[in-house]
Design an enzyme around this catalytic site. Structure first.
Site, PDB file in Angstrom:
ATOM      1  CE  LYS A 321     -80.523 -46.354  21.961  1.00 45.58           C
ATOM      2  NZ  LYS A 321     -79.179 -46.058  21.613  1.00 45.58           N
ATOM      3  NE  ARG A 322     -83.348 -40.286  27.349  1.00 41.34           N
ATOM      4  CZ  ARG A 322     -84.312 -39.404  27.136  1.00 41.34           C
ATOM      5  NH1 ARG A 322     -85.332 -39.335  27.945  1.00 41.34           N
ATOM      6  NH2 ARG A 322     -84.237 -38.563  26.119  1.00 41.34           N
TER       7      ARG A 322
END
Length: 559
Positions: A321-322
């Site tokens: 997700k980063r």
RNA sequence: GGCCCCGUGGUGCAACGGUUAGCACAUCGGCCCUUCAAGCCGGUAAUACGGGUUCGAUUCCCGUCGGGGCUACCA
């Protein structure tokens, strides 16, 4: 099956060349001998067992098509866990499974691995299915839910227990939990001694404990080998393998009594579903020996394992997700075409062997092969994805593109039903005019908005740049009048009117063209002006010029 | 820390012991031009490092370094 069929050098059946897989020293040594034995006696499976090889069939081979004709076709599965959306890594795994199944004319099965009660979000399943459908990855069987197949796992555990291949463990889950993976601090990692050889392994089963976990009794003193279809032969000494849990205790945080862990669930189901090839992410490669042991303990023949390399973010760490958009649905929402996304994904960790990059789905299916799968992790490159999308936006037959653009316009609230009916021809022409300049479907509702509605704004930079000349208000007023007086609204008539005016006034045609473009579509960038005028129509062109005039005057007066 | 895997331009791939190390994206420049794309032409840019084996290594072997994975009663 005969082991010689798996040997790259014996490609006389027309097997795809095995590009990156060096033979293990052992097999190199035995190959000539082995080949003879195979040819004469087909004793290979005996040989294999003697040498500790897992007798699995390697069906990335024309032979397997013959097997298919006999009704023993390839069966693969994609087994996501509903703990999140369908991410690009999962999608790529699904794609490879699907391609392999279609290439082999086999069966593609979908299975939902929802045995972690704590982390599961059942509502996410539909999103995963949507993602697969969007990508066009249709499954032949399933979706099967592991949560609905619980008795089978318990029965398997029971069988293992009764034959002594597993034992009851009464230790509290916390005893082995936590450890290094849980704490980010990174301290004390060196202290961890991870080989779990629980004292329960040799203890008398306690009847006092109503909620024991079931652990696998790893056979010590030998090694487990398998031949990965991508990574090649590998082996691990069993002593390095922990006695992994098969069935969780009721005290587990992840759920209630008799819930299987991944290892048990996957193996039991893969046996049950007669899976022939397990194609999955390389992060599972170290689970594989455990599962092979399980297959044997359950008297089953392990399938072929093919591990595909991971997809990394731009910083070369695992995509997460980063890194921003990692879910398939976000790419759909951004305006990517499934064909383009699929093509791009296919080339992450796989190549046909030559330099071809644009693949229609049928080509992909025809050319896909496990031997073309790379062993190197790949970085997800959004720029290239966009390039693929652009290519497809431009090369796809117009008729195939129209529905996607209609959906995009509907999403943006711009769609008008007549474009699908009486004005269908106009719509197609307009899309065709616009698409050379688009990269994403969303360009149609943003950049090209003025082609579909009168409600649009003038781009600030475009106003500044193209409405600056002080002669513009006068010239554009005259142009508007001339255009309004045009008897025939054709490309050439508009062209002539504008150029004659420019010549008379002694200005470059480009001055008028650029200013008019901004007045008509609000953008500094658009298709060629007279084509634009044509699809917009006389009424709109004249109307928009009149409407823009005050703003043009204001801008040119400002200098 | 332990076990394992992987290292070709910034990125994705090709080269299967013999190529001036190829293609594509990105990037830079040119042509075209009505803006911007597209298209066409051209440029910059890679075999991680060190040892072997070989007549010859990007390719095979070893070591170092770098990256990644696993190290759960998650999957």
């Amino acid at each position: 099956m005969c082991y010689c069929e798996r040997l790259p050098k014996m490609a006389r059946f027309g097997a795809p060349r095995d590009r990156k897989r060096p033979l293990a020293p052992r097999s190199r040594l035995f190959r000539p001998w082995l080949a003879r034995v195979c040819r004469w006696h087909r004793l290979s499976s005996i040989f294999l067992r003697l040498n500790g090889w897992t007798p699995v069939s390697y069906s990335d081979h024309p032979r397997s098509q013959a097997a298919d004709a006999r009704g023993e076709g390839v069966r693969v599965r994609f087994a996501p866990s509903p703990t999140g959306f369908l991410h690009v890594g999962g999608a790529r795994t699904a794609l490879f499974n699907w391609l392999f199944a279609r290439n082999q004319r086999g069966t593609f099965i979908l299975r939902i691995e929802d045995t972690d009660l704590e982390r599961n979000r059942p509502e996410l399943v539909e999103g995963i299915l949507d993602g697969l459908r969007w990508l066009g990855l249709d499954w032949d069987e399933g979706p099967f839910y592991q949560s609905q197949r619980l008795p089978g796992y318990a029965a398997a555990a029971e069988k293992l227990l009764s034959k002594g291949a597993a034992y009851l463990c009464h230790c509290p889950p916390e005893k082995y939990a936590g450890g290094d993976s849980a704490d980010e601090a990174g301290t004390a990692k060196s202290e961890i001694k991870r080989i779990v050889r629980c004292s329960c392994r040799d203890a008398k089963p306690s009847t006092a404990d109503q909620n024991p976990a079931v652990r696998f009794r790893v056979p010590l003193g030998t090694t487990t080998r398998f031949d990965d279809a991508v990574f090649g032969p590998r082996e691990i000494h069993n002593d390095e393998m922990e006695d992994f849990v098969l069935l969780r205790s009721a005290r587990s945080a992840s759920g209630g009594t008799a819930l299987p862990t991944y290892q048990l669930g996957a193996v039991v189901d893969d046996i049950d579903m007669r899976i022939t090839h397990v194609i999955r992410g390389a992060d599972h490669i170290s689970n594989t020996p455990k599962q092979i042991l399980l297959y044997r303990a359950l008297d089953a023949v392990p399938p072929v394992f093919a591990h595909v390399p991971l997809i990394l973010g731009p910083d070369r760490t695992r995509l997460s997700k980063r890194h921003g958009a990692t879910s398939v649905s976000s790419y759909r929402d951004e305006g990517f075409l499934p064909e383009a996304f699929r093509n791009f994904l296919a080339l992450l960790g796989w190549s046909s062997g030559d330099d071809t990059e644009m693949f229609r789905t049928s080509d992909l299916i025809q050319r896909f092969s496990l031997s073309g799968v790379s062993r190197t992790n790949a970085v997800f490159d959004r720029a290239k994805l966009e390039w693929f999308n652009q290519q497809y936006l431009q090369k796809l037959p117009l008729e195939e593109l129209l529905p996607a653009i209609q959906a995009e316009l509907e999403k943006a609230g711009l769609w008008r039903p007549e474009w699908g009916a009486s004005q269908r021809e106009w719509f197609a022409r307009t899309v065709d005019l616009l698409r050379p300049r688009t990269r994403l479907l969303s360009d149609f509702s943003h950049w090209a908005r003025a082609f579909f509605t009168d409600d649009f704004d003038y781009d600030l930079a475009a106003r500044e740049k193209f409405w600056k000349d002080e002669r513009l208000p006068d010239l554009l007023t005259r142009l508007t009048d001339e255009l309004a007086a045009l008897p025939d609204w054709t490309h050439d008539a508009c062209d002539r009117a504008l150029r004659q005016l420019a010549e008379k006034a002694g200005v470059k045609a480009a001055l008028l063209i650029n200013a008019t473009r901004v007045a008509l579509v609000g953008q500094p960038v658009a298709p060629p002006l007279f084509d634009t005028m044509l699809v917009l129509g006389k009424e709109r062109v004249v109307g928009r010029l009149r409407r823009a005039l005050p703003a043009i005057s204001a801008r040119s007066a400002a200098g």
